[in-house]
Design a protein around this motif. Structure first.
Motif, short mmCIF file in Angstrom:
data_model
loop_
_atom_site.label_atom_id
_atom_site.label_comp_id
_atom_site.label_asym_id
_atom_site.label_seq_id
_atom_site.Cartn_x
_atom_site.Cartn_y
_atom_site.Cartn_z
N ASP A 27 62.68 48.44 45.51
CA ASP A 27 61.73 49.15 44.66
C ASP A 27 60.78 48.11 44.06
O ASP A 27 60.90 47.75 42.89
CB ASP A 27 62.44 49.92 43.55
N PRO A 28 59.82 47.61 44.84
CA PRO A 28 59.06 46.43 44.41
C PRO A 28 57.96 46.72 43.41
O PRO A 28 57.39 47.81 43.38
CB PRO A 28 58.47 45.90 45.73
N TYR A 29 57.67 45.72 42.59
CA TYR A 29 56.48 45.67 41.77
C TYR A 29 56.13 44.20 41.55
O TYR A 29 56.94 43.32 41.87
CB TYR A 29 56.66 46.41 40.43
N ILE A 30 54.94 43.94 41.02
CA ILE A 30 54.46 42.56 40.91
C ILE A 30 54.01 42.29 39.48
O ILE A 30 53.28 43.10 38.88
CB ILE A 30 53.29 42.29 41.88
N LYS A 31 54.45 41.17 38.95
CA LYS A 31 53.96 40.66 37.67
C LYS A 31 52.98 39.52 37.95
O LYS A 31 53.23 38.70 38.83
CB LYS A 31 55.11 40.13 36.80
N MET A 32 51.92 39.46 37.18
CA MET A 32 50.93 38.40 37.36
C MET A 32 50.52 37.85 36.01
O MET A 32 50.38 38.61 35.04
CB MET A 32 49.69 38.93 38.09
N MET A 33 50.34 36.54 35.93
CA MET A 33 49.82 35.93 34.72
C MET A 33 48.93 34.75 35.10
O MET A 33 49.04 34.19 36.18
CB MET A 33 50.95 35.48 33.78
N ILE A 34 48.03 34.42 34.16
CA ILE A 34 47.08 33.33 34.37
C ILE A 34 47.61 32.09 33.65
O ILE A 34 47.89 32.12 32.45
CB ILE A 34 45.69 33.71 33.84
N LEU A 35 47.76 31.02 34.41
CA LEU A 35 48.22 29.75 33.85
C LEU A 35 47.01 28.88 33.54
O LEU A 35 45.94 29.07 34.10
CB LEU A 35 49.15 29.05 34.85
N PRO A 36 47.12 27.88 32.63
CA PRO A 36 48.36 27.46 31.98
C PRO A 36 48.64 28.13 30.64
O PRO A 36 49.71 27.96 30.07
CB PRO A 36 48.11 25.97 31.76
N GLU A 37 47.71 28.91 30.11
CA GLU A 37 47.88 29.45 28.77
C GLU A 37 48.85 30.62 28.71
O GLU A 37 49.42 30.90 27.66
CB GLU A 37 46.52 29.89 28.21
#
Length: 425
Positions: free
Chosen positions: A191-201
């Motif tokens: 049951d996939p989903y994706i988390k995304m974040m912008i680095l480095p902050e």
């Protein structure tokens, strides 16, 4: 002939009987009238049809804190019409009408692992003259797989990057993932989903919806980050985490993708990219903080006493500035969780003092197959609590965790306390 005599008492009983029958008749009449009214009301056709809920996700616009910390949902329809008209016929176009109930596309379009096919299918568009400029470097996988990684393939992630100069907005579209491994052994699916974040902050964190029972999920979700100058794009990096939702325990981490944006040119419009999903690198992070734990093993009663004392240098949350930490303590026997406890929540502090004691009964002799997991979480109302850091103590633990465990085994009935650095959860 004798006269007929009627007593006065008999004449008095007649009105009483008549009153009783009249009351019963009135009650029956009222009941019958109410029943007829209900039948007529139920037989009328309802003017309003039953509600039909339709979930339409056009995209998520993420506004940074500089714009009054407001979140707006819904993509700009005008920009969508322009983008659709600019896409040529031979470019990669995801037709939403061809998706099934899970949002998946048919597998007959192209293969996920073939980068040569993608080069002929996914050109990079120019906003001025409509020319097609192919960027092979952006389509190839970032790293070559070793022999061990080739045996355990985790799939491929497809996405696109774009920068809107008029609105000073960085746009990321998560298109789909192909060839994911099955995390559920019974149904042999995920049951996939994706988390995304912008680095480095790590200020901007978003995630897609969960797609049920599929190994080739098609998300097609757009996230727009406003207030990011184009000159700053080269200093950032995108971190994607691919997970499988689990209703009864922690979500399974399938893998991750890290994309440094240095050297990626976004002046010519949308850029289509794909990357191989790699195994998550569980590494120590100095920014996760530390946890002070005291352990004592009672060999006579075969119990383990765990005291969660303090936490320090916990990272700040993204919005409020301070986290509301608490600690979950899980006891494992032969990699199976047999008991769990948790502390109280400490409000708005990076240096929490818990001083909470837990006693666990050990189901076996000795601590060879026993391990204790500590999860430091940030309590958030209305959403799922985020894991700040993780710590595992046991015979198989490395570094300070293994040394601490060895000491309590060598010196039973002695309370031994030590600071431990938290790892990424």
């Amino acid at each position: 002939m004798a006269p007929i005599s009627t007593s006065r008492e008999e004449f008095d009983e007649i009105p009483t009987v008549v009153g009783i029958f009249s009351a019963f008749g009135l009650v029956f009449t009222v009941s019958l009238f109410a029943w007829i009214c209900c039948q007529r009301k139920s037989s009328k056709p309802s003017k309003t049809p039953p509600y039909k809920f339709v979930h339409v996700l056009k995209g998520v616009d993420i506004y940074p804190e500089s714009l009054d910390s407001k979140k707006k949902f819904g993509a700009n329809e005008k920009n969508e019409v322009k983008n659709k008209s600019a896409v040529p016929k031979n470019s990669l176009h995801l037709d939403l009408e061809k998706r099934d109930l899970n949002g998946n596309f048919p597998k007959t379009n192209f293969k996920a692992g073939s980068s040569s096919d993608l080069e002929s299918v996914t050109p990079k568009l120019s906003s001025e003259g409509g020319k097609e400029v192919v960027s092979p470097d952006s389509l190839k996988s970032s790293t070559s797989l070793t022999s061990d990684e080739k045996q355990e393939k985790l799939g491929t992630l497809f996405f696109s990057l774009e920068y809107n100069f008029e609105k000073k907005a960085f746009v990321v579209n998560i298109k789909e993932a192909r060839g994911l491994p099955a995390m559920d052994d019974q149904s042999m699916t995920s049951d996939p989903y994706i988390k995304m974040m912008i680095l480095p902050e790590k200020k901007h964190k978003v995630k897609t919806r969960v797609l049920r029972k599929t190994l080739d999920p098609a998300f097609d979700e757009t996230f727009t980050f406003y207030g990011i100058p184009y000159t700053q794009i080269q200093e950032l990096a995108l971190h994607f985490t691919v997970l499988s939702f689990d209703r009864f325990s922690r979500d399974d981490v399938i893998g991750e993708v890290l994309i440094p944006l240095a050297g990626i040119e976004l002046t010519n419009g949308e850029m289509l990219m794909n990357r191989e999903i790699t195994k998550r690198n569980v590494r120590k992070s100095s920014g996760r903080g530390e946890l002070l734990i005291s352990l004592c093993y009672q060999s006579t009663t075969n119990t383990l006493t765990v005291v969660v004392l303090k936490a320090r240098h916990l990272p700040k949350s993204d919005v409020s500035g301070l986290s509301d930490p608490y600690v979950k303590v899980n006891l494992y026997h032969a990699k199976k969780r047999i008991s769990k406890k948790k502390t109280h929540v400490k409000k708005c502090t990076p240096n929490a003092v818990f001083n909470e004691l837990f006693v666990f009964d050990i189901p076996c002799e000795g601590l060879e197959e026993i391990s204790v997991e500590f999860l430091v979480l940030d309590s958030e109302r209305g959403s799922r609590n985020e894991v700040i850091g993780r710590l595992v103590l046991g015979a198989a633990a490395e570094g300070a965790g293994g040394e601490h465990w060895k000491e309590i085994c060598d010196y039973p009935r002695r309370q031994i306390a030590k600071w431990h650095a938290l790892c990424d959860g």
